[in-house]
Motif scaffolding. Structure first.
Motif, PDB file in Angstrom:
ATOM      1  N   GLN A   1      -1.856   9.904 -10.105  1.00 54.00           N
ATOM      2  CA  GLN A   1      -1.350  10.823 -10.963  1.00 54.00           C
ATOM      3  C   GLN A   1      -0.273  11.910 -10.704  1.00 54.00           C
ATOM      4  O   GLN A   1      -0.146  12.986  -9.555  1.00 54.00           O
ATOM      5  CB  GLN A   1      -2.472  11.507 -11.998  1.00 54.00           C
ATOM      6  CG  GLN A   1      -2.260  12.613 -13.219  1.00 54.00           C
ATOM      7  CD  GLN A   1      -1.528  10.898 -14.269  1.00 54.00           C
ATOM      8  OE1 GLN A   1      -2.599  10.071 -14.432  1.00 54.00           O
ATOM      9  NE2 GLN A   1      -0.731  11.523 -14.950  1.00 54.00           N
ATOM     10  N   VAL A   2       0.575  12.105 -11.304  1.00 49.77           N
ATOM     11  CA  VAL A   2       1.832  13.111 -11.282  1.00 49.77           C
ATOM     12  C   VAL A   2       2.212  13.961 -12.338  1.00 49.77           C
ATOM     13  O   VAL A   2       2.364  13.782 -13.070  1.00 49.77           O
ATOM     14  CB  VAL A   2       2.882  12.864 -10.388  1.00 49.77           C
ATOM     15  CG1 VAL A   2       3.519  13.139 -10.754  1.00 49.77           C
ATOM     16  CG2 VAL A   2       3.330  11.714  -9.371  1.00 49.77           C
ATOM     17  N   GLN A   3       2.116  15.546 -12.319  1.00 46.59           N
ATOM     18  CA  GLN A   3       2.467  16.515 -13.483  1.00 46.59           C
ATOM     19  C   GLN A   3       3.831  16.805 -12.797  1.00 46.59           C
ATOM     20  O   GLN A   3       3.577  17.030 -12.253  1.00 46.59           O
ATOM     21  CB  GLN A   3       1.346  17.069 -13.476  1.00 46.59           C
ATOM     22  CG  GLN A   3      -0.403  16.478 -14.274  1.00 46.59           C
ATOM     23  CD  GLN A   3      -0.913  16.087 -13.037  1.00 46.59           C
ATOM     24  OE1 GLN A   3      -1.041  16.479 -12.042  1.00 46.59           O
ATOM     25  NE2 GLN A   3      -1.691  14.933 -13.223  1.00 46.59           N
ATOM     26  N   LEU A   4       4.584  16.870 -13.743  1.00 45.83           N
ATOM     27  CA  LEU A   4       5.452  17.122 -13.924  1.00 45.83           C
ATOM     28  C   LEU A   4       6.506  18.240 -14.644  1.00 45.83           C
ATOM     29  O   LEU A   4       5.701  18.464 -16.449  1.00 45.83           O
ATOM     30  CB  LEU A   4       6.697  16.614 -13.453  1.00 45.83           C
ATOM     31  CG  LEU A   4       7.286  15.318 -13.247  1.00 45.83           C
ATOM     32  CD1 LEU A   4       7.945  13.960 -13.703  1.00 45.83           C
ATOM     33  CD2 LEU A   4       7.247  15.452 -11.842  1.00 45.83           C
ATOM     34  N   VAL A   5       6.539  19.455 -14.499  1.00 46.90           N
ATOM     35  CA  VAL A   5       7.080  20.445 -15.543  1.00 46.90           C
ATOM     36  C   VAL A   5       8.714  20.884 -14.619  1.00 46.90           C
ATOM     37  O   VAL A   5       8.807  21.414 -14.182  1.00 46.90           O
ATOM     38  CB  VAL A   5       6.254  22.003 -14.947  1.00 46.90           C
ATOM     39  CG1 VAL A   5       6.270  22.853 -16.071  1.00 46.90           C
ATOM     40  CG2 VAL A   5       4.746  21.110 -15.494  1.00 46.90           C
ATOM     41  N   GLU A   6       9.527  20.469 -16.223  1.00 46.07           N
ATOM     42  CA  GLU A   6      11.100  21.005 -16.117  1.00 46.07           C
ATOM     43  C   GLU A   6      11.404  23.114 -16.825  1.00 46.07           C
ATOM     44  O   GLU A   6      10.493  23.176 -17.284  1.00 46.07           O
ATOM     45  CB  GLU A   6      11.820  20.197 -17.299  1.00 46.07           C
ATOM     46  CG  GLU A   6      12.118  19.121 -16.582  1.00 46.07           C
ATOM     47  CD  GLU A   6      10.792  17.639 -17.657  1.00 46.07           C
ATOM     48  OE1 GLU A   6      11.375  17.090 -18.124  1.00 46.07           O
ATOM     49  OE2 GLU A   6       9.938  18.814 -18.149  1.00 46.07           O
ATOM     50  N   SER A   7      11.855  23.907 -15.850  1.00 48.01           N
ATOM     51  CA  SER A   7      12.496  24.318 -16.563  1.00 48.01           C
ATOM     52  C   SER A   7      13.770  24.520 -15.938  1.00 48.01           C
ATOM     53  O   SER A   7      14.409  24.011 -15.374  1.00 48.01           O
ATOM     54  CB  SER A   7      11.574  26.101 -15.856  1.00 48.01           C
ATOM     55  OG  SER A   7      11.293  25.729 -14.184  1.00 48.01           O
ATOM     56  N   GLY A   8      14.301  26.232 -16.725  1.00 49.91           N
ATOM     57  CA  GLY A   8      15.621  26.464 -15.997  1.00 49.91           C
ATOM     58  C   GLY A   8      16.056  26.449 -17.306  1.00 49.91           C
ATOM     59  O   GLY A   8      17.901  26.651 -17.432  1.00 49.91           O
ATOM     60  N   GLY A   9      16.374  26.152 -18.491  1.00 46.52           N
ATOM     61  CA  GLY A   9      17.430  25.402 -19.398  1.00 46.52           C
ATOM     62  C   GLY A   9      17.604  26.840 -20.222  1.00 46.52           C
ATOM     63  O   GLY A   9      17.431  27.550 -20.173  1.00 46.52           O
ATOM     64  N   GLY A  10      17.853  26.800 -21.358  1.00 48.02           N
ATOM     65  CA  GLY A  10      18.805  28.003 -22.456  1.00 48.02           C
ATOM     66  C   GLY A  10      20.244  27.647 -22.899  1.00 48.02           C
ATOM     67  O   GLY A  10      20.659  26.593 -22.939  1.00 48.02           O
ATOM     68  N   SER A  11      20.567  28.473 -23.344  1.00 45.86           N
ATOM     69  CA  SER A  11      22.120  28.514 -24.324  1.00 45.86           C
ATOM     70  C   SER A  11      23.156  28.916 -22.939  1.00 45.86           C
ATOM     71  O   SER A  11      23.492  30.099 -22.705  1.00 45.86           O
ATOM     72  CB  SER A  11      22.204  29.392 -25.204  1.00 45.86           C
ATOM     73  OG  SER A  11      20.858  28.789 -25.721  1.00 45.86           O
ATOM     74  N   VAL A  12      24.440  28.009 -23.394  1.00 46.45           N
ATOM     75  CA  VAL A  12      25.653  28.935 -21.882  1.00 46.45           C
ATOM     76  C   VAL A  12      26.312  28.399 -23.177  1.00 46.45           C
ATOM     77  O   VAL A  12      26.661  28.072 -23.776  1.00 46.45           O
ATOM     78  CB  VAL A  12      25.753  28.397 -20.838  1.00 46.45           C
ATOM     79  CG1 VAL A  12      24.135  29.021 -19.798  1.00 46.45           C
ATOM     80  CG2 VAL A  12      25.726  26.904 -20.481  1.00 46.45           C
ATOM     81  N   GLN A  13      27.900  29.288 -22.838  1.00 51.23           N
ATOM     82  CA  GLN A  13      29.354  28.720 -23.236  1.00 51.23           C
ATOM     83  C   GLN A  13      30.298  27.979 -22.608  1.00 51.23           C
ATOM     84  O   GLN A  13      29.314  27.689 -21.101  1.00 51.23           O
ATOM     85  CB  GLN A  13      29.578  30.284 -23.335  1.00 51.23           C
ATOM     86  CG  GLN A  13      29.899  31.232 -24.472  1.00 51.23           C
ATOM     87  CD  GLN A  13      30.670  32.125 -24.082  1.00 51.23           C
ATOM     88  OE1 GLN A  13      31.279  32.638 -23.275  1.00 51.23           O
ATOM     89  NE2 GLN A  13      30.273  32.586 -25.610  1.00 51.23           N
TER      90      GLN A  13
END
Length: 124
Positions: A1-13
């Motif tokens: 079993q592997v758990q994955l968590v993304e981060s770092g998204g957001g809004s940019v021009q």
């Protein structure tokens, strides 16, 4: 079993940069190929980039070549997607995935484990 968590998204021009991270826990991270996919509203999920277990093998969708870079740090159990020169058409939810194809894969069906996704929005 592997758990994955993304981060770092957001809004940019348009023209800006973001770096996405995908932190893994569970089984031995270095034994998996990794990939990034994205899903925009009204469009099907599409391949973005892949990376093999050692980081030596990488591949990119034509739409992101020369702009995006995938990398991994097995000591930190983390895969990254550096996104430069962002365009409005890059707007999507981005997902990381882990699978036992050791060089990674362009095909979603080759991945058994998926993160929850992180939103990237690029405005003009």
């Amino acid at each position: 079993q592997v758990q994955l968590v993304e981060s770092g998204g957001g809004s940019v021009q348009a023209g800006g940069s973001l770096r996405l991270s995908c932190a893994a826990s569970g089984r031995t991270f270095s034994s998996y190929g990794m990939g990034w996919f994205r899903k925009a509203p009204g469009k099907e999920r599409e391949f973005v980039a892949r990376i093999g277990w050692s980081g030596a093998s990488t591949d990119y969708a034509d739409s992101v070549k020369r702009r995006f870079t995938i990398s991994r740090d097995n000591a930190k159990n983390t895969v990254y997607l550096q996104m430069n020169s962002l365009k409005p058409e890059d707007t999507a939810i981005y997902y990381c995935a882990a699978g036992r194809v050791l060089v990674g894969s362009r095909w979603a069906d080759d991945y058994a484990y998926w993160g929850q996704g992180t939103q990237v929005t690029v405005s003009s």
